[in-house]
Design an enzyme around this catalytic site. Structure first.
Site, PDB file in Angstrom:
ATOM      1  N   GLU B 157      -0.131 -71.070 -52.634  1.00 10.35           N
ATOM      2  CA  GLU B 157       0.623 -71.689 -53.741  1.00 10.35           C
ATOM      3  C   GLU B 157       1.431 -70.650 -54.513  1.00 10.35           C
ATOM      4  O   GLU B 157       2.574 -70.891 -54.891  1.00 10.35           O
ATOM      5  CB  GLU B 157      -0.332 -72.416 -54.698  1.00 10.35           C
ATOM      6  CG  GLU B 157       0.344 -73.129 -55.876  1.00 10.35           C
ATOM      7  CD  GLU B 157       1.254 -74.262 -55.419  1.00 10.35           C
ATOM      8  OE1 GLU B 157       0.726 -75.289 -55.002  1.00 10.35           O
ATOM      9  OE2 GLU B 157       2.500 -74.121 -55.476  1.00 10.35           O
ATOM     10  N   GLY B 214      11.195 -57.931 -68.976  1.00 10.90           N
ATOM     11  CA  GLY B 214      10.249 -57.871 -67.861  1.00 10.90           C
ATOM     12  C   GLY B 214      10.544 -58.893 -66.777  1.00 10.90           C
ATOM     13  O   GLY B 214       9.770 -59.054 -65.840  1.00 10.90           O
ATOM     14  N   ASP B 228      14.656 -62.554 -53.047  1.00 14.29           N
ATOM     15  CA  ASP B 228      13.422 -63.196 -53.511  1.00 14.29           C
ATOM     16  C   ASP B 228      13.475 -64.704 -53.241  1.00 14.29           C
ATOM     17  O   ASP B 228      12.545 -65.280 -52.679  1.00 14.29           O
ATOM     18  CB  ASP B 228      13.242 -62.915 -55.017  1.00 14.29           C
ATOM     19  CG  ASP B 228      12.094 -63.702 -55.612  1.00 14.29           C
ATOM     20  OD1 ASP B 228      10.934 -63.328 -55.372  1.00 14.29           O
ATOM     21  OD2 ASP B 228      12.353 -64.703 -56.313  1.00 14.29           O
ATOM     22  N   LYS B 232      11.313 -67.357 -50.470  1.00 14.26           N
ATOM     23  CA  LYS B 232      10.719 -68.646 -50.839  1.00 14.26           C
ATOM     24  C   LYS B 232      11.284 -69.778 -49.982  1.00 14.26           C
ATOM     25  O   LYS B 232      10.562 -70.700 -49.586  1.00 14.26           O
ATOM     26  CB  LYS B 232      10.953 -68.919 -52.327  1.00 14.26           C
ATOM     27  CG  LYS B 232      10.187 -67.944 -53.226  1.00 14.26           C
ATOM     28  CD  LYS B 232      10.636 -68.013 -54.682  1.00 14.26           C
ATOM     29  CE  LYS B 232       9.945 -66.926 -55.504  1.00 14.26           C
ATOM     30  NZ  LYS B 232      10.574 -66.755 -56.832  1.00 14.26           N
ATOM     31  N   GLY B 329       4.945 -64.767 -64.225  1.00  7.22           N
ATOM     32  CA  GLY B 329       4.090 -64.468 -65.368  1.00  7.22           C
ATOM     33  C   GLY B 329       2.679 -64.128 -64.927  1.00  7.22           C
ATOM     34  O   GLY B 329       2.206 -64.584 -63.901  1.00  7.22           O
TER      35      GLY B 329
END
Lengths: 348, 348
Positions: B157, B214, B228, B232, B329
């Site tokens: 996941e 960040g 990136d 995915k 996060g």
């Protein structure tokens, strides 16, 4: 071994489900090893047939579309086991079904006859899958504990926003989160009417158009006064937020008080009226409401147009998670039943 | 019986997971009967400790935050069973873990060392839960079949949009649907930069702000050039659409070519640039791309702002289903690991 299914009610949802099952028979078997049989259908108008060896679904659909009673079904099993004319309760109690799909007409206030159907199923060791709001809205805790006592499942994805995953999303992929609030557009008919009014239509004309499209019923009270959304709010509070509330604890206001002047005022403020269902954990306990709110255009729910539904979970670990999808429809609600059947199958 | 967990890598994700596990220990046990133990942590920088009876998670977190090596962990088990300094492979092979959480640094192009870690886990009968894109992007089919051969799980996941349910939504509540396309905002950093540019900022300034927050790394290539999002897209094609594609089959274009003039042009057209990842079933086979697209403001993905991610599944039975949530996060990615651990526990 086949998963044996009894259908209580053979209207749009039951027939929609059968179409999907036929259409996806090979896919479901290959991908998930899900092998099913419809062993019984009982409908007070369309007739009733039961055969423990399974029924031919194409034939059932043909009879229904031809307006011929299911009592005329010609069973091909060689044991002359077919039974006709069984009512809902007899079918639930005496059939060999593993799972009963409860899709009959039900009074949302009393939850009957669906509650009795659920009880009969649980007591005879059968799972319930239902899109009827009654049982979950009137007595979720009672239904759930009776199901647990008999080691069967009470599955209700279809009670909230048809097959768009809400109940199974909260209880599945979001199981590790807790929710401080849930807020959403839970009724497509009213959302459609509000969108038409924003585009310049009068309320009465928009309602009529919604009725023509099959979104609103002849008596639109359930939708436009917020009762339909209220039932969903009660179910979500009970099921997803572990908050046992009932109708009298939900503040309810429909969209009939929204005027063109109010629509214009919202527009001028870069906002839009939406009928929102909300459940919030507050320091004073759970607060639940269904009422029109002026939502800023920057809010994710403001962009949900026409009959689409959407719901935002405010979670402790993931922040806001929003899901958007169809809230009604023959195939969409049929799918809500299928998704629960697959979930039961996988847990077997 | 406790679910025994080994952590390979003890950076932000591993520590985030441990914080959640501690915080939710009682909740997870009461609600789902999920009882866990961290039996091993192995990190090339932070040290390594293993005890078959389980480690004290608060002590592990304290050592990490104090910058003290895990090799200095004082084990309270009375059998002096603790082992120190084991590397990743030895920990995976020789620990008594049920599940290995693979959270080490990995090269996305080669998928190493994560692929070797996964293989070692599967071959010794352990489940893998990972947020590393490498194994699924480079060799999903190989990983999946090795896991199946050894009757364990390969759970990923966290590889797509952190803990926002995508993989488990598609494979769970949407399991009965098939998908004709998937389209989404799969990279928060680039979405944030595009939003800042729309608000008037130059690209370089927006990138710098994203780095300060960040969102973007010192070398932002992976985000801004679309690598990136491409990883995915490859994972989604393989896992969700049963379409085994690799990097060379994905059309890829980042956001570095987007100019203030193009932003202004979109604005004038009531549209907005978004970096979209798309996978479509076409008559010529699967088409996959990551590229900036001018999305009309009326499109649901146009309203997804800042670092938020969103994805729309075009389904056969439910029409479009869109899910919106955080894409990154510490806690959010930690949650992606937890959600897979719960799923494994429930399937046990």
């Amino acid at each position: 071994m086949s998963h044996k299914i009894a259908l209580i009610g053979f209207g749009t949802v039951g027939q929609g489900l059968c179409e999907i099952l036929l259409d996806k028979e090979e896919y479901l078997n290959e991908k998930y090893g899900f092998d099913w049989q419809i062993v019984a259908v009982s409908d007070p108008v369309k007739g009733s047939v039961y055969c423990p060896d399974g029924l031919n679904v194409s034939k059932l659909l043909k009879l229904a579309s031809d307006g011929i009673s299911l009592d005329k079904y010609e069973c091909k099993c060689d044991k002359a086991q077919a039974r006709f004319g069984w009512d809902a309760l007899k079918t639930i109690r005496e059939s060999n079904a593993d799972t009963v799909c409860e899709l009959a007409f039900t009074n949302v206030e009393t939850g009957q006859p669906a509650i009795d159907h659920c009880k009969a199923a649980f007591e005879t060791g059968k799972n319930i899958v239902t899109s009827n709001k009654g049982p979950a809205a009137v007595d979720f805790a009672g239904m759930q504990s009776l199901a647990e006592k008999h080691n069967v499942k009470f599955m209700i994805e279809g009670t909230v926003v048809s097959g768009t995953p809400i109940i199974n999303l909260a209880g599945g992929p979001l199981a590790g989160c807790s929710f401080s609030s849930i807020k959403g557009i839970l009724n497509g008919t009213t959302n459609y009417i509000l969108c038409q009014m924003e585009a310049g239509m009068e309320y009465e004309t928009a309602l009529q158009k919604a009725q023509e499209l099959g979104y609103a019923e002849a008596d639109p009270t359930g939708d436009v006064e917020g009762y339909d959304a209220m039932a969903k709010v009660i179910i979500l509070a009970n099921v997803v937020m572990d908050a046992p509330i009932s109708a009298k604890e939900v503040e309810r206001e429909g969209i009939t008080g929204i005027t063109p002047a109010m629509i214009a005022e919202a527009k001028a403020k870069q906002a839009r009226w939406k009928l929102l269902g909300t459940i919030e954990k507050t320091t004073d306990g759970i607060k639940a409401a269904v009422k029109p709110e002026m939502v800023p255009l920057s809010h994710p729910l403001a962009g949900i147009m026409d009959a689409t539904n959407a719901l935002t979970f405010a979670t402790d670990l993931m922040g806001d998670i929003t899901i958007v999808g169809a809230g009604a429809g023959r195939i969409e609600t049929g799918y809500s039943i299928l998704t629960d059947l697959i979930a039961i199958h996988r847990g077997m």
